[in-house]
Design an enzyme around this catalytic site. Structure first.
Site, PDB file in Angstrom:
ATOM      1  N   PHE A 119       0.850  -1.182   0.000  1.00 45.61           N
ATOM      2  CA  PHE A 119       0.000   0.000   0.000  1.00 45.61           C
ATOM      3  C   PHE A 119       0.885   1.232   0.000  1.00 45.61           C
ATOM      4  CE2 PHE A 119      -4.451   1.221   0.790  1.00 45.61           C
ATOM      5  CZ  PHE A 119      -5.094   0.079   0.330  1.00 45.61           C
ATOM      6  N   GLN A 239      -7.068  15.166   3.589  1.00 42.31           N
ATOM      7  CA  GLN A 239      -6.471  14.347   2.532  1.00 42.31           C
ATOM      8  C   GLN A 239      -7.362  14.200   1.296  1.00 42.31           C
ATOM      9  OE1 GLN A 239      -5.897   9.813   2.938  1.00 42.31           O
ATOM     10  NE2 GLN A 239      -3.842  10.678   2.948  1.00 42.31           N
ATOM     11  N   HIS A 241      -7.695  11.780  -1.762  1.00 40.51           N
ATOM     12  CA  HIS A 241      -7.240  10.477  -2.255  1.00 40.51           C
ATOM     13  C   HIS A 241      -7.045  10.603  -3.759  1.00 40.51           C
ATOM     14  CE1 HIS A 241      -7.167   6.249  -3.255  1.00 40.51           C
ATOM     15  NE2 HIS A 241      -7.209   5.920  -1.985  1.00 40.51           N
ATOM     16  N   LEU A 251     -14.691   6.125  -4.349  1.00 43.77           N
ATOM     17  CA  LEU A 251     -13.294   5.712  -4.210  1.00 43.77           C
ATOM     18  C   LEU A 251     -12.958   4.462  -5.011  1.00 43.77           C
ATOM     19  CD1 LEU A 251     -10.904   6.715  -2.395  1.00 43.77           C
ATOM     20  CD2 LEU A 251     -11.237   4.580  -1.173  1.00 43.77           C
ATOM     21  N   GLU A 254      -6.651   2.164  -3.201  1.00 43.46           N
ATOM     22  CA  GLU A 254      -5.220   2.121  -3.479  1.00 43.46           C
ATOM     23  C   GLU A 254      -4.775   0.669  -3.689  1.00 43.46           C
ATOM     24  OE1 GLU A 254      -3.323   5.121  -1.016  1.00 43.46           O
ATOM     25  OE2 GLU A 254      -1.840   3.599  -0.541  1.00 43.46           O
ATOM     26  N   ARG A 285      -0.170   9.471  -0.475  1.00 42.04           N
ATOM     27  CA  ARG A 285      -1.316  10.006  -1.217  1.00 42.04           C
ATOM     28  C   ARG A 285      -1.184  11.472  -1.596  1.00 42.04           C
ATOM     29  NH1 ARG A 285      -6.097   6.897   2.144  1.00 42.04           N
ATOM     30  NH2 ARG A 285      -5.636   4.898   1.179  1.00 42.04           N
ATOM     31  N   HIS A 351     -11.203  12.942   0.970  1.00 44.38           N
ATOM     32  CA  HIS A 351     -11.274  11.589   1.496  1.00 44.38           C
ATOM     33  C   HIS A 351     -11.209  11.479   3.008  1.00 44.38           C
ATOM     34  CE1 HIS A 351     -10.879   7.290   1.398  1.00 44.38           C
ATOM     35  NE2 HIS A 351      -9.691   7.305   1.965  1.00 44.38           N
ATOM     36  N   ARG A 393      -2.211  11.065   6.091  1.00 45.11           N
ATOM     37  CA  ARG A 393      -2.363   9.684   6.572  1.00 45.11           C
ATOM     38  C   ARG A 393      -1.950   8.683   5.501  1.00 45.11           C
ATOM     39  NH1 ARG A 393      -6.228   5.714   5.900  1.00 45.11           N
ATOM     40  NH2 ARG A 393      -7.860   7.019   4.996  1.00 45.11           N
TER      41      ARG A 393
HETATM   42  C1  LIG Z   1     -14.671   4.872   0.544  1.00 43.12           C
HETATM   43  C2  LIG Z   1     -13.676   4.814   1.668  1.00 43.12           C
HETATM   44  C3  LIG Z   1     -12.724   3.815   1.691  1.00 43.12           C
HETATM   45  C4  LIG Z   1     -11.801   3.746   2.734  1.00 43.12           C
HETATM   46  N1  LIG Z   1     -10.866   2.745   2.734  1.00 43.12           N
HETATM   47  C5  LIG Z   1     -10.011   2.644   3.772  1.00 43.12           C
HETATM   48  C6  LIG Z   1      -9.091   1.558   3.856  1.00 43.12           C
HETATM   49  O1  LIG Z   1      -9.061   0.666   3.011  1.00 43.12           O
HETATM   50  N2  LIG Z   1      -8.235   1.518   4.908  1.00 43.12           N
HETATM   51  C7  LIG Z   1      -8.245   2.461   5.884  1.00 43.12           C
HETATM   52  O2  LIG Z   1      -7.454   2.360   6.815  1.00 43.12           O
HETATM   53  N3  LIG Z   1      -9.121   3.498   5.838  1.00 43.12           N
HETATM   54  C8  LIG Z   1     -10.007   3.599   4.811  1.00 43.12           C
HETATM   55  N4  LIG Z   1     -10.896   4.644   4.784  1.00 43.12           N
HETATM   56  C9  LIG Z   1     -10.990   5.548   5.929  1.00 43.12           C
HETATM   57  C10 LIG Z   1     -11.771   4.887   7.049  1.00 43.12           C
HETATM   58  O3  LIG Z   1     -12.677   3.959   6.526  1.00 43.12           O
HETATM   59  C11 LIG Z   1     -12.551   5.906   7.887  1.00 43.12           C
HETATM   60  O4  LIG Z   1     -11.687   6.920   8.293  1.00 43.12           O
HETATM   61  C12 LIG Z   1     -13.129   5.218   9.109  1.00 43.12           C
HETATM   62  O5  LIG Z   1     -13.905   4.109   8.720  1.00 43.12           O
HETATM   63  C13 LIG Z   1     -13.956   6.123   9.986  1.00 43.12           C
HETATM   64  O6  LIG Z   1     -14.481   5.340  11.037  1.00 43.12           O
HETATM   65  P1  LIG Z   1     -15.157   5.963  12.312  1.00 43.12           P
HETATM   66  O7  LIG Z   1     -15.469   4.842  13.237  1.00 43.12           O
HETATM   67  O8  LIG Z   1     -14.350   7.079  12.812  1.00 43.12           O
HETATM   68  O9  LIG Z   1     -16.507   6.595  11.752  1.00 43.12           O
HETATM   69  P2  LIG Z   1     -17.603   6.075  10.695  1.00 43.12           P
HETATM   70  O10 LIG Z   1     -17.403   4.676  10.280  1.00 43.12           O
HETATM   71  O11 LIG Z   1     -17.708   7.130   9.658  1.00 43.12           O
HETATM   72  O12 LIG Z   1     -18.921   6.078  11.567  1.00 43.12           O
HETATM   73  C14 LIG Z   1     -19.463   7.273  12.088  1.00 43.12           C
HETATM   74  C15 LIG Z   1     -20.598   6.882  13.000  1.00 43.12           C
HETATM   75  O13 LIG Z   1     -21.044   8.027  13.688  1.00 43.12           O
HETATM   76  C16 LIG Z   1     -22.445   8.082  13.651  1.00 43.12           C
HETATM   77  N5  LIG Z   1     -22.821   9.485  13.753  1.00 43.12           N
HETATM   78  C17 LIG Z   1     -22.320  10.550  13.073  1.00 43.12           C
HETATM   79  N6  LIG Z   1     -22.903  11.682  13.482  1.00 43.12           N
HETATM   80  C18 LIG Z   1     -23.782  11.333  14.441  1.00 43.12           C
HETATM   81  C19 LIG Z   1     -24.690  12.055  15.246  1.00 43.12           C
HETATM   82  N7  LIG Z   1     -24.840  13.368  15.138  1.00 43.12           N
HETATM   83  N8  LIG Z   1     -25.450  11.363  16.133  1.00 43.12           N
HETATM   84  C20 LIG Z   1     -25.343  10.013  16.246  1.00 43.12           C
HETATM   85  N9  LIG Z   1     -24.495   9.296  15.505  1.00 43.12           N
HETATM   86  C21 LIG Z   1     -23.713   9.948  14.627  1.00 43.12           C
HETATM   87  C22 LIG Z   1     -22.850   7.422  12.349  1.00 43.12           C
HETATM   88  O14 LIG Z   1     -24.149   6.922  12.417  1.00 43.12           O
HETATM   89  C23 LIG Z   1     -21.803   6.303  12.276  1.00 43.12           C
HETATM   90  O15 LIG Z   1     -22.269   5.192  12.987  1.00 43.12           O
HETATM   91  C24 LIG Z   1     -11.829   4.717   3.746  1.00 43.12           C
HETATM   92  C25 LIG Z   1     -12.780   5.714   3.737  1.00 43.12           C
HETATM   93  C26 LIG Z   1     -13.689   5.778   2.691  1.00 43.12           C
HETATM   94  C27 LIG Z   1     -14.681   6.908   2.690  1.00 43.12           C
END
Ligand SMILES: Cc1cc2nc3c(=O)[nH]c(=O)nc-3n(C[C@H](O)[C@H](O)[C@H](O)COP(=O)(O)OP(=O)(O)OC[C@H]3O[C@@H](n4cnc5c(N)ncnc54)[C@H](O)[C@@H]3O)c2cc1C
Length: 579
Positions: A119, A239, A241, A251, A254, A285, A351, A393
């Site tokens: 990666f 960032q 992507h 997306l 990568e 990135r 991203h 990142r």
């Molecule tokens: C398309 C894509 C592909 C990716 N691929 C990778 C990868 O391969 N490897 C990697 O390391 N990273 C990757 N990333 C980055 C990574 O996936 C995210 O940074 C990470 O999943 C975020 O997780 P989180 O638990 O912080 O929040 P999220 O998974 O975004 O969850 C947020 C949560 O908060 C809740 N929420 C938000 N606001 C409120 C509110 N006001 N009240 C109640 N609940 C709320 C939502 O319901 C949700 O449950 C990717 C990101 C994207 C967008």
């Protein structure tokens, strides 16, 4: 109607970070734990993560947590805090095994070990060449993580409040004592009183017009805490992507380049060889996104347009269909392009937020640049800034950040809740937010939220995107402030109580405008280029003046004040980044 619930610990957000914390909290059956989520948990953006989760397992070739830490520091353009980075890279190996034992179906090597692939920015022997470090489950790694964690929460009897949108944070005596949530189904407000709260609300890619982020990525937690006096750290580092589907932003992982895919310009040239002779298409990135922009600016976008090709045609149908099934499907569905036979048109897409709610290495929220801790308040995942990602990142390090720091926050909260009492609530807990929601509903004339949102997204894309310079960023600051004024008079068509998404989207736009302003103001002040923050008027990194974290505060009268905090440097002294 207002309802009140009392818990020991509250987790806001059901993505990877929130669920990992909830698993650790719920391992103690006497700890009353609830997860509040505006989405059904498995719809969280973590489920969209494709490429993988990084850990130096060394299953296919020699690897070490120390090399992983070095790559993360270098990838961060030396802005990441090295104590936190050490924690993340050292705990990575055990946490992956733990996920495996929870039931996560990783892809396998022929001899049955967890498979790994290269990666961007991940190298062996301190930058000597790519290493296979990303553990994956085809190109559905996040989906598998989210399902596995959710099932384990169910097993542990965690209480879930789904489709409850948290709209305010409650503070009393400089201690966090709960939240207020809006029940999407009924339109009622619910007060949640608790000893400890974890913000795990994810990112805010919806500030920009081209983004890989889900519609729910509106930064609610970061905006709520900011309004309540908690600073935001390093918001200028956002960032892009390199490989989003042209015009859509969806997306393309990568992992395509990890499997051997290459970027090509209008001449068919593999241009990354010129920009990053060692890592080529697998440079970090920020480097690849800038190279793509440079090619487009110099007229070598495909047909002179604003995209280049990601070419996987030489990999063969077997690799593409087996290892990258989801993105193959996206390309066929959304573009009518078959990646087995045709190159994929791509452009950089907004991203990931490196910045966010500042925390220590146990997820506890930090109130200022001197490290003062806020009792009972925690943050983890993309909403937080530990800071392990610094100015940029590396791929696979976010999923890792979620599980490592989600777990640490869960453990720290459990310890805190074991001795803390249930705090008193402020006198009128729902008063301020009820008034704001009523104000939004009462308006009968004005513009729709969609119009203001579109202007914000286009402005941020044009002026606070991959490249930035003073006059442009200033324009963005002025424009966002104008939009904040116009936001005061926007109109909502739906005046009902049940599933009023019109109201919630308008409220979310308020959050996006807040975060857009902090991002632009922080970017304007930083007169250097570092990681994802690339100033055309200040093209060099300036360690003498800018090797420091930004802390932005909302002060009386709405003014934003910027203060700074030194970077924690232990083993790796800042050097020029060569890929
Ligand atoms: C398309 C894509 C592909 C990716 N691929 C990778 C990868 O391969 N490897 C990697 O390391 N990273 C990757 N990333 C980055 C990574 O996936 C995210 O940074 C990470 O999943 C975020 O997780 P989180 O638990 O912080 O929040 P999220 O998974 O975004 O969850 C947020 C949560 O908060 C809740 N929420 C938000 N606001 C409120 C509110 N006001 N009240 C109640 N609940 C709320 C939502 O319901 C949700 O449950 C990717 C990101 C994207 C967008």
């Amino acid at each position: 109607m207002t309802h009140t619930h009392t818990y020991d610990a509250l987790v806001i957000g059901a993505g990877g970070a929130g669920l990992m914390a909830a698993i650790y909290l719920s391992r103690n059956p006497s700890m009353k734990t609830a997860v509040i989520s505006k989405l059904y948990p498995t719809r969280s953006h973590t489920g969209a993560a494709q490429g993988g989760i990084g850990a130096a397992l060394g299953n296919l070739e020699e690897d070490s947590p120390e090399w992983h830490a070095f790559d993360t520091v270098k990838g961060s353009d030396y802005l990441g805090d090295q104590d936190a980075i050490d924690v993340m890279c050292n705990e990575a190996v055990d946490v992956i095994i733990e996920l495996e034992h929870m039931g996560l179906p990783f892809s396998r090597t022929p001899d049955g070990r967890i498979a790994q692939r290269p990666f961007g920015g991940h190298s062996h022997h301190f930058g000597q060449g790519p290493v296979r470090r990303s553990c994956y489950a085809a190109d559905r790694t996040g989906h598998m993580i989210l399902q596995t964690l959710y099932q384990n929460c169910i097993k542990n009897d965690v209480d879930f409040f789904n489709e409850f949108q948290v709209v305010d944070m409650l503070m009393e005596d400089r201690r966090c004592c709960g939240v207020v949530a809006y029940h999407v189904d009924s339109g009622d407000l619910h007060i949640f009183r608790s000893k400890a709260v974890l913000w795990a609300t994810g990112g805010f890619g919806r500030v920009w017009s081209i983004t890989s982020n889900a519609v729910a990525g509106t930064g609610d937690g970061a905006a709520i805490t900011f309004r309540r006096g908690i600073p935001l750290e390093d918001m200028e580092f956002y960032q892009f992507h390199p490989t989003g589907i042209y015009k859509l932003g969806i997306l393309i992982t990568e992992g395509v380049r990890g499997e051997g895919g290459v970027l090509r310009n209008d001449n068919g040239e593999r241009f990354m060889e010129r920009y990053a002779p060692t890592m080529k298409d697998l440079a970090s990135r920020d480097v690849v996104s800038r190279a793509i922009y440079q090619e487009m600016i110099e007229g070598r976008g495909i047909g002179g347009r604003r995209f280049v090709y990601l070419d996987a045609t030489h990999l063969g149908a077997e690799v593409v269909e087996k290892k990258l099934p989801d993105i193959t499907d996206f390309c066929r569905t959304y573009l009518g392009v078959d990646p087995v036979k045709q190159p994929i048109p791509i452009q950089p897409t907004a991203h990931y937020a490196m910045g966010g709610i500042p925390t220590d290495i146990n997820g506890q929220v930090v109130l200022d640049e001197n490290g003062t801790l806020l009792p009972g308040c925690y943050a983890a995942g993309e909403a937080a800034c530990v800071s392990v990602h610094g100015a940029n990142r590396l791929g696979t390090n976010s999923l890792l950040d979620l599980v490592v720091f989600g777990k640490r926050a869960g453990l720290a909260m459990a310890e805190y809740c074991a001795t803390a009492d249930i705090p008193e609530l402020p006198s009128d807990p729902t008063g301020p937010i009820a008034a704001e929601l009523e104000r939004l509903l009462a308006q009968t004339t004005g513009e729709p939220a969609a119009k203001i949102r579109e202007e914000m997204q286009n402005t941020m894309m044009d002026f606070v995107g991959v490249y930035r310079e003073q006059a442009g960023i200033q324009k963005a600051v002025d424009k966002v402030r104008e939009l904040q004024d116009r936001y005061r008079t926007l109109v909502i068509m739906d005046k009902g109580k049940r599933f009023n998404l019109d109201l919630l989207e308008a409220w979310e736009l308020g959050n996006l405008l807040e975060l857009a302003e902090v991002t632009a103001v922080s970017a304007l002040a930083r007169t250097e280029s570092r990681g994802a923050h690339s100033r055309e008027d200040f093209p060099d990194r300036d360690d003498a003046n800018w090797l420091k974290h930004t802390f932005a505060y909302r002060r009386e009268g709405g003014r934003i004040e910027l203060r700074y905090k030194p970077v924690t440097i232990t083993r790796f002294q800042p050097k020029e980044r060569v890929y």
